[in-house]
Design a protein around this motif. Structure first.
Motif, PDB file in Angstrom:
ATOM      1  N   THR B 215      49.064  38.521  47.951  1.00  0.00           N
ATOM      2  CA  THR B 215      47.696  37.902  47.664  1.00  0.00           C
ATOM      3  C   THR B 215      48.000  37.849  46.002  1.00  0.00           C
ATOM      4  N   THR B 216      47.903  36.640  45.460  1.00  0.00           N
ATOM      5  CA  THR B 216      47.962  36.636  44.121  1.00  0.00           C
ATOM      6  C   THR B 216      46.764  36.975  43.386  1.00  0.00           C
ATOM      7  N   PHE B 217      46.908  37.377  42.084  1.00  0.00           N
ATOM      8  CA  PHE B 217      45.552  38.099  41.233  1.00  0.00           C
ATOM      9  C   PHE B 217      44.632  36.897  41.404  1.00  0.00           C
ATOM     10  N   GLU B 218      44.802  35.599  41.120  1.00  0.00           N
ATOM     11  CA  GLU B 218      43.842  34.522  41.355  1.00  0.00           C
ATOM     12  C   GLU B 218      43.116  34.448  42.562  1.00  0.00           C
ATOM     13  N   ASP B 219      43.798  34.718  43.625  1.00  0.00           N
ATOM     14  CA  ASP B 219      43.231  34.608  45.139  1.00  0.00           C
ATOM     15  C   ASP B 219      42.544  35.756  45.397  1.00  0.00           C
ATOM     16  N   LEU B 220      42.344  36.781  44.327  1.00  0.00           N
ATOM     17  CA  LEU B 220      41.536  38.003  44.800  1.00  0.00           C
ATOM     18  C   LEU B 220      40.163  37.695  44.771  1.00  0.00           C
ATOM     19  N   PRO B 221      38.931  38.055  45.715  1.00  0.00           N
ATOM     20  CA  PRO B 221      37.880  38.023  45.600  1.00  0.00           C
ATOM     21  C   PRO B 221      37.234  38.097  44.380  1.00  0.00           C
ATOM     22  N   ASP B 222      36.218  37.334  43.871  1.00  0.00           N
ATOM     23  CA  ASP B 222      35.754  37.428  42.650  1.00  0.00           C
ATOM     24  C   ASP B 222      34.888  38.648  42.419  1.00  0.00           C
ATOM     25  N   ASP B 223      34.491  39.566  43.502  1.00  0.00           N
ATOM     26  CA  ASP B 223      33.696  40.435  43.156  1.00  0.00           C
ATOM     27  C   ASP B 223      34.604  41.843  43.407  1.00  0.00           C
ATOM     28  N   TRP B 224      36.014  41.537  43.451  1.00  0.00           N
ATOM     29  CA  TRP B 224      37.163  42.504  43.619  1.00  0.00           C
ATOM     30  C   TRP B 224      37.074  43.407  42.235  1.00  0.00           C
ATOM     31  N   VAL B 225      37.133  44.744  42.587  1.00  0.00           N
ATOM     32  CA  VAL B 225      37.144  45.739  41.467  1.00  0.00           C
ATOM     33  C   VAL B 225      38.519  46.439  41.467  1.00  0.00           C
ATOM     34  N   CYS B 226      38.778  46.943  40.067  1.00  0.00           N
ATOM     35  CA  CYS B 226      40.118  47.748  40.050  1.00  0.00           C
ATOM     36  C   CYS B 226      39.696  48.914  41.019  1.00  0.00           C
ATOM     37  N   PRO B 227      40.835  49.197  41.853  1.00  0.00           N
ATOM     38  CA  PRO B 227      40.834  50.373  42.711  1.00  0.00           C
ATOM     39  C   PRO B 227      40.702  52.013  42.135  1.00  0.00           C
ATOM     40  N   LEU B 228      41.134  51.830  40.846  1.00  0.00           N
ATOM     41  CA  LEU B 228      41.447  53.070  40.175  1.00  0.00           C
ATOM     42  C   LEU B 228      40.099  53.210  39.452  1.00  0.00           C
ATOM     43  N   CYS B 229      39.480  52.368  38.614  1.00  0.00           N
ATOM     44  CA  CYS B 229      38.340  52.663  37.872  1.00  0.00           C
ATOM     45  C   CYS B 229      37.070  51.871  37.888  1.00  0.00           C
ATOM     46  N   GLY B 230      37.333  50.921  38.944  1.00  0.00           N
ATOM     47  CA  GLY B 230      35.951  50.188  39.150  1.00  0.00           C
ATOM     48  C   GLY B 230      35.905  48.975  38.254  1.00  0.00           C
ATOM     49  N   ALA B 231      36.845  48.738  37.347  1.00  0.00           N
ATOM     50  CA  ALA B 231      36.383  47.654  36.457  1.00  0.00           C
ATOM     51  C   ALA B 231      36.607  46.098  37.166  1.00  0.00           C
ATOM     52  N   THR B 232      35.802  45.058  36.606  1.00  0.00           N
ATOM     53  CA  THR B 232      35.857  43.853  37.289  1.00  0.00           C
ATOM     54  C   THR B 232      37.129  43.134  36.881  1.00  0.00           C
ATOM     55  N   LYS B 233      37.278  42.047  37.568  1.00  0.00           N
ATOM     56  CA  LYS B 233      38.498  41.260  37.440  1.00  0.00           C
ATOM     57  C   LYS B 233      38.796  40.840  35.857  1.00  0.00           C
ATOM     58  N   ASP B 234      37.823  40.416  35.205  1.00  0.00           N
ATOM     59  CA  ASP B 234      37.821  40.043  33.759  1.00  0.00           C
ATOM     60  C   ASP B 234      38.146  41.056  33.023  1.00  0.00           C
ATOM     61  N   MET B 235      38.452  42.249  33.282  1.00  0.00           N
ATOM     62  CA  MET B 235      38.936  43.286  32.332  1.00  0.00           C
ATOM     63  C   MET B 235      40.565  43.439  32.488  1.00  0.00           C
ATOM     64  N   PHE B 236      40.980  42.491  33.412  1.00  0.00           N
ATOM     65  CA  PHE B 236      42.513  42.444  33.869  1.00  0.00           C
ATOM     66  C   PHE B 236      43.459  41.573  32.674  1.00  0.00           C
ATOM     67  N   GLU B 237      44.403  41.847  32.469  1.00  0.00           N
ATOM     68  CA  GLU B 237      45.432  40.993  31.439  1.00  0.00           C
ATOM     69  C   GLU B 237      46.736  40.642  32.284  1.00  0.00           C
ATOM     70  N   LYS B 238      47.275  39.540  32.250  1.00  0.00           N
ATOM     71  CA  LYS B 238      48.366  39.322  32.822  1.00  0.00           C
ATOM     72  C   LYS B 238      49.723  39.795  32.035  1.00  0.00           C
ATOM     73  N   ASP B 239      50.480  40.522  32.623  1.00  0.00           N
ATOM     74  CA  ASP B 239      51.679  41.097  32.057  1.00  0.00           C
ATOM     75  C   ASP B 239      52.528  40.247  31.272  1.00  0.00           C
TER      76      ASP B 239
END
Lengths: 239, 239
Positions: B215-239
């Protein structure tokens, strides 16, 4: 107050070592933890009666090796349950000399750290040494570190008397009242090592030394030794 | 000097808490360890910038809960990566009041200890509080305690900046030079949470939140949250 709470705190197991003059000292401890990141500093809690504590106080240096999950019972027995005042613990192990001058035991180890003491705090029965890290390395990237949980649950070891985490056997037994003791024949007689408190139970045998379940203590080979500390059969007492 | 040596030191993960006046404070730490057995005393190393450190210094009390292996990501996110100066960390958790007056978080916990500070030592960036145990108990005898090794290897978490065990991301990446980075399409683009440094890799997906491999990051559901800290998708940056 359920005393098992103390077994829920996680620790590794470490071989802490030092050198003062010509004297080498070392013991097994579960208390080494990082207290700051910049610079990297570790704290260790050492019983004030330990020879190693005396030598670290004199030399101001210590190293510690992170023990492997499959660390040798003889090494744990010698360094964990005997005193350097009675035996030469370093005679039968391989070690290298750290930058600080401390010996680093490389047998049964995953990684090591070399430290210079920056602070010493007396806390009742123990001394808390704070050490700045001078050097460190990995010995075996793939080996698992030995944890206190594994040592206690799988290898069935207990802390020696001088450890910060020592719990009296009587207290542990109070917690076991819900398990009625029914002992009739030697087939279910358990025996305890008087050196390290390892408990031999015929029902499980001893997977570490390859003893199958159902083997009574009497039927263990004469040269069988405690899988935890290397003590001979005559060091065991019937429970 | 292989920096992975630092990951060979074993720790648990704890929720350290206190109360001063009306103010509650708490944070997630991996540094709680027993320093003496008689009486039982624990040491904790707390960054001097943490609100909790300030409150413990004022009140002279602290408690700590031993976190469970399956501790909730939201709890770790709130207590581990956010400041009590910005949010009320205790609003969404269950807690009881210890003898000392400190709050004890019972959610996601295996056991707890209640302590009274007997000594305070300033160690550079951190404060080492030594506390005598007033009370303790087990919450769930059968639950496994969360260890730092499990958190790092299975849950893929890293220490926050204020932790005694914090290692800069650049240093960790220097160690990975043997793994050539080949990133062409979004199918193998990895993304990192800017709150807790959790790394999402499409190759493994995320077993904790039930995301299948591929599953690509883009394909993760919009309400998916970081499994570690609960942050929403917009808190992620591409490596």
């Amino acid at each position: 107050m359920n005393i098992n709470a103390f077994f829920k705190v996680s620790y590794g197991l470490y071989l802490i070592s030092t050198k003062s003059g010509d004297k080498l000292g070392g013991y097994v401890a579960n208390t080494a933890f990082q207290v700051t990141a910049k610079p990297a500093r570790f704290a260790i809690s050492c019983n004030r009666d330990n020879l190693t504590a005396e030598l670290i106080r004199e030399s101001g240096i210590f190293a510690f090796s992170v023990l492997r999950e499959d660390a040798s019972p003889e090494l744990i027995g010698n360094f964990g349950y005997k005193s350097g005042r009675d035996i030469d613990k370093f005679e039968a192990v391989n070690y290298i000399t750290a930058k600080s001058g401390a010996p680093i035991v490389t047998d049964s180890s995953v990684a090591w750290f070399d430290c210079k003491v920056t602070e010493t705090h007396e806390i009742g029965t123990h001394i808390l040494f704070i050490g700045e890290v001078l050097d460190f390395d990995v010995i075996d990237e793939d080996a698992n570190p030995l944890t206190y949980a594994y040592y206690h649950e799988v290898r069935k070891g207990l802390s020696p008397k001088n450890a910060p985490t020592y719990i009296e056997k009587e207290k542990l037994e109070e917690e076991k009242t819900e398990q009625p003791a029914e002992k009739a024949s030697s087939e279910n007689e358990t025996w305890t090592c008087q050196i390290c408190h390892y408990n031999y139970d015929p029902e499980t045998g001893d997977p570490i030394t390859g003893i199958p379940p159902g083997t009574t203590f009497e039927d263990l080979p004469d040269d069988w030794v405690c899988p935890l500390c290397g003590a001979t059969k005559d060091m065991f007492e019937k429970d």
